[in-house]
Design a protein around this motif. Structure first.
Motif, PDB file in Angstrom:
ATOM      1  N   GLU A 326     -31.965  56.948-113.214  1.00  0.00           N
ATOM      2  CA  GLU A 326     -32.123  56.180-114.451  1.00  0.00           C
ATOM      3  C   GLU A 326     -30.808  55.599-114.952  1.00  0.00           C
ATOM      4  O   GLU A 326     -30.783  54.584-115.649  1.00  0.00           O
ATOM      5  N   ASP A 327     -29.682  56.232-114.587  1.00  0.00           N
ATOM      6  CA  ASP A 327     -28.389  55.756-115.082  1.00  0.00           C
ATOM      7  C   ASP A 327     -27.903  54.518-114.322  1.00  0.00           C
ATOM      8  O   ASP A 327     -26.951  53.866-114.753  1.00  0.00           O
ATOM      9  N   HIS A 328     -28.517  54.242-113.166  1.00  0.00           N
ATOM     10  CA  HIS A 328     -28.063  53.116-112.347  1.00  0.00           C
ATOM     11  C   HIS A 328     -28.914  51.875-112.593  1.00  0.00           C
ATOM     12  O   HIS A 328     -30.091  51.961-112.917  1.00  0.00           O
ATOM     13  N   LYS A 329     -28.258  50.729-112.449  1.00  0.00           N
ATOM     14  CA  LYS A 329     -28.950  49.451-112.582  1.00  0.00           C
ATOM     15  C   LYS A 329     -29.015  48.780-111.218  1.00  0.00           C
ATOM     16  O   LYS A 329     -28.049  48.792-110.466  1.00  0.00           O
ATOM     17  N   PHE A 330     -30.154  48.205-110.912  1.00  0.00           N
ATOM     18  CA  PHE A 330     -30.331  47.484-109.652  1.00  0.00           C
ATOM     19  C   PHE A 330     -30.673  46.031-109.964  1.00  0.00           C
ATOM     20  O   PHE A 330     -31.611  45.749-110.722  1.00  0.00           O
ATOM     21  N   ILE A 331     -29.893  45.136-109.415  1.00  0.00           N
ATOM     22  CA  ILE A 331     -30.132  43.706-109.652  1.00  0.00           C
ATOM     23  C   ILE A 331     -30.484  43.048-108.317  1.00  0.00           C
ATOM     24  O   ILE A 331     -29.684  43.054-107.381  1.00  0.00           O
ATOM     25  N   LEU A 332     -31.675  42.495-108.224  1.00  0.00           N
ATOM     26  CA  LEU A 332     -32.129  41.814-107.012  1.00  0.00           C
ATOM     27  C   LEU A 332     -32.166  40.314-107.277  1.00  0.00           C
ATOM     28  O   LEU A 332     -32.861  39.851-108.191  1.00  0.00           O
ATOM     29  N   SER A 333     -31.377  39.573-106.497  1.00  0.00           N
ATOM     30  CA  SER A 333     -31.379  38.117-106.648  1.00  0.00           C
ATOM     31  C   SER A 333     -31.834  37.491-105.335  1.00  0.00           C
ATOM     32  O   SER A 333     -31.411  37.899-104.257  1.00  0.00           O
ATOM     33  N   VAL A 334     -32.713  36.481-105.449  1.00  0.00           N
ATOM     34  CA  VAL A 334     -33.242  35.785-104.273  1.00  0.00           C
ATOM     35  C   VAL A 334     -32.930  34.312-104.412  1.00  0.00           C
ATOM     36  O   VAL A 334     -33.258  33.692-105.442  1.00  0.00           O
ATOM     37  N   GLU A 335     -32.281  33.744-103.391  1.00  0.00           N
ATOM     38  CA  GLU A 335     -31.925  32.326-103.419  1.00  0.00           C
ATOM     39  C   GLU A 335     -33.191  31.479-103.494  1.00  0.00           C
ATOM     40  O   GLU A 335     -34.199  31.775-102.851  1.00  0.00           O
ATOM     41  N   THR A 370     -23.874  49.686-111.211  1.00  0.00           N
ATOM     42  CA  THR A 370     -24.808  48.617-110.858  1.00  0.00           C
ATOM     43  C   THR A 370     -24.697  48.275-109.378  1.00  0.00           C
ATOM     44  O   THR A 370     -23.589  48.137-108.859  1.00  0.00           O
ATOM     45  N   VAL A 371     -25.834  48.147-108.738  1.00  0.00           N
ATOM     46  CA  VAL A 371     -25.902  47.746-107.329  1.00  0.00           C
ATOM     47  C   VAL A 371     -26.592  46.387-107.261  1.00  0.00           C
ATOM     48  O   VAL A 371     -27.660  46.186-107.845  1.00  0.00           O
ATOM     49  N   TYR A 372     -25.961  45.456-106.531  1.00  0.00           N
ATOM     50  CA  TYR A 372     -26.503  44.100-106.415  1.00  0.00           C
ATOM     51  C   TYR A 372     -27.056  43.903-105.006  1.00  0.00           C
ATOM     52  O   TYR A 372     -26.381  44.191-104.003  1.00  0.00           O
ATOM     53  N   VAL A 373     -28.263  43.418-104.906  1.00  0.00           N
ATOM     54  CA  VAL A 373     -28.879  43.075-103.620  1.00  0.00           C
ATOM     55  C   VAL A 373     -29.226  41.594-103.659  1.00  0.00           C
ATOM     56  O   VAL A 373     -30.064  41.164-104.465  1.00  0.00           O
ATOM     57  N   ASN A 374     -28.540  40.813-102.808  1.00  0.00           N
ATOM     58  CA  ASN A 374     -28.774  39.371-102.765  1.00  0.00           C
ATOM     59  C   ASN A 374     -29.470  38.994-101.462  1.00  0.00           C
ATOM     60  O   ASN A 374     -29.072  39.431-100.381  1.00  0.00           O
ATOM     61  N   ILE A 375     -30.498  38.169-101.574  1.00  0.00           N
ATOM     62  CA  ILE A 375     -31.210  37.659-100.393  1.00  0.00           C
ATOM     63  C   ILE A 375     -31.003  36.149-100.347  1.00  0.00           C
ATOM     64  O   ILE A 375     -31.510  35.428-101.209  1.00  0.00           O
ATOM     65  N   LEU A 376     -30.218  35.688 -99.362  1.00  0.00           N
ATOM     66  CA  LEU A 376     -29.891  34.268 -99.225  1.00  0.00           C
ATOM     67  C   LEU A 376     -30.717  33.693 -98.081  1.00  0.00           C
ATOM     68  O   LEU A 376     -30.595  34.136 -96.930  1.00  0.00           O
TER      69      LEU A 376
END
Length: 451
Positions: A326-335, A370-376
């Motif tokens: 719960e303390d972590h943030k996950f940000i998923l971005s898709v191009e 925060t963990v960032y996951v980017n899908i390009l």
């Protein structure tokens, strides 16, 4: 002492001596056996050339005298009615013994063209080669004696005997010297190879004057270096695995004794201690599973199960599985804000890759947690990036190796099994997908893969 027939040295001497013997055998055959036939053929060829020259210059008696004298030949030219047009008998010491009727007959049998043949002169126990030709109504006869060469052949044979013996002895000496120079570096390589086989990886294979042996020495030096690295990794792997197994076993034993002696009758304490035992057992199971997975991948025994599926949905499901953090943030971005992206891969194994990368980022996340996951998404490939804002990695060259420790940030301290990134590497290489890591100290790290 037994002679090693298959040794390079002895083979070298044998082949070199055999080559010398073969050369002199050919010389013996050519110089002794076939020299008579060769001499006759050469003499006949020369006689034909001179006969043609005589035929063209029948009117030049001075030239004919010179030819007859210079080449020790007899020349006779006579007409059909028997008149002598030219004869070199007066200018030659050798008598002229030729059956003219036989010569005329041979010319006629050869359709008027020139002919050559051999006659024997019993009176002088000698042979002569005859050139016979007819130009208009003039018959031309040119003859030369075949000089006996038996004496010369005998002398030549005696010389060849001595020369053959000398050359064979020299060939043995020279081949022994050359083979010794050639075998010496190989012997040194053999000795050092035995040391290498015993585990002495500090041996150095020296260069020589032969390129092929230098290539072998370089290959063995490279092998020694790699074996030394492998041996170091093996020892480190055994040490790490032993530590990873011993630690949870020690905890399991300690908590089991606590349950037996202290908390067996107290439900809350017992459940707490049992929870710790279960966690440590799960860690042991995870370690075993990772080691088995890595073994299958590295030995090539795992076969991919390629299927088409949506990677955006896969990443979303993986992030949802970390919901307990719960303390972590996950940000998923898709191009391009796409909601679906179909790929072809082994879904289970790519899921393991993505889970390991995201789990790694969670373990070493920065203060923003925060963990960032980017899908390009491009026309022919999909790039997935997993990024954290942690301390970064100073040296990324061996980050995908088993139990690799680059700095304090990536030292094992209860996180995972230490095999996750190595499993990632082997799965992606089995798929033939590109992958890599980009990191800056105090800024963060980005792991990426291209499908």
């Amino acid at each position: 002492m037994s002679i090693k027939i298959n040794s390079i040295k002895n083979k070298f001497i044998l082949y070199f001596s055999g080559f010398s013997i073969a050369i002199f055998a050919i010389l013996w055959i050519m110089q002794v056996v076939f020299i008579q036939a060769y001499y006759k053929n050469m003499l006949e060829s020369e006689l034909v050339k001179i006969g043609e020259n005589v035929t063209k210059n029948l009117n030049n008696t001075q030239l004919l005298d010179e030819i007859a004298f210079k080449n020790s030949m007899n020349i006779l030219a006579f007409s059909e009615n028997g008149n002598i047009e030219y004869s070199s008998a007066s200018s030659s010491d050798k008598p002229f013994y030729i059956d003219l009727q036989q010569a005329i007959k041979k010319i006629e049998n050869n359709n008027g063209k020139y002919t050559t043949y051999t006659i024997k002169i019993p009176r002088y126990k000698s042979e002569s080669i005859i050139y016979a030709n007819k130009i208009q109504d003039i018959y031309v006869i040119v003859s030369t004696n075949i000089e006996p060469i038996e004496a010369a052949t005998k002398v030549l044979s005696n010389q060849l005997i001595y020369i053959t013996i000398i050359v064979i002895i020299l060939s043995i000496i020279i081949s022994a010297y050359i083979s010794k120079k050639f075998v010496k570096p190989l012997t040194e390589i053999t000795t050092l190879s035995k040391e290498l086989g015993k585990g002495n990886y500090d041996v150095t294979f020296k260069q020589s004057e032969y390129e092929e042996i230098n290539n072998l020495a370089n290959a063995l030096n490279y092998s020694a270096t790699e074996l030394k690295k492998t041996d170091g990794l093996r020892k480190e792997l055994i040490a790490n695995v032993s530590h990873d197994i011993k630690t949870p076993l020690t905890v399991i034993k300690a908590y089991s004794e606590m349950i037996k002696d202290l908390s067996g009758d107290i439900k809350e304490k017992r459940d707490e201690h049992l929870s710790v035992i279960i966690d440590q057992a799960n860690l042991l199971t995870k370690l075993t599973d990772d080691m088995m997975d890595l073994s299958k991948l590295e030995t090539g025994t795992y076969e991919l199960n390629i299927e088409e599926y949506d990677i955006i949905a896969q990443v979303t499901n993986i992030l949802n599985s970390f919901g307990y953090l719960e303390d972590h943030k996950f940000i998923l971005s898709v191009e391009n804000n796409q909601t679906e992206c179909m790929i072809k891969a082994d879904k289970i194994k790519i899921n393991q890759v993505l889970y390991n990368l995201i789990s790694n980022a969670v373990n070493f996340v920065g203060i923003d947690k925060t963990v960032y996951v980017n899908i390009l998404i491009n026309s022919d490939r999909v790039r997935v990036e997993v990024k954290d804002n942690g301390k970064g990695i100073e040296d990324t060259t061996q980050i995908f190796e088993r139990y690799y420790k680059s700095n304090d940030k990536y030292r094992k301290s209860g996180y995972g099994t230490g095999l996750g990134l190595s499993i990632v590497k082997n799965i992606l290489e089995l798929h033939k997908f590109k992958y890599g890591v980009e990191s800056k100290v105090a800024i963060g790290t980005t792991f990426w893969l291209e499908i």
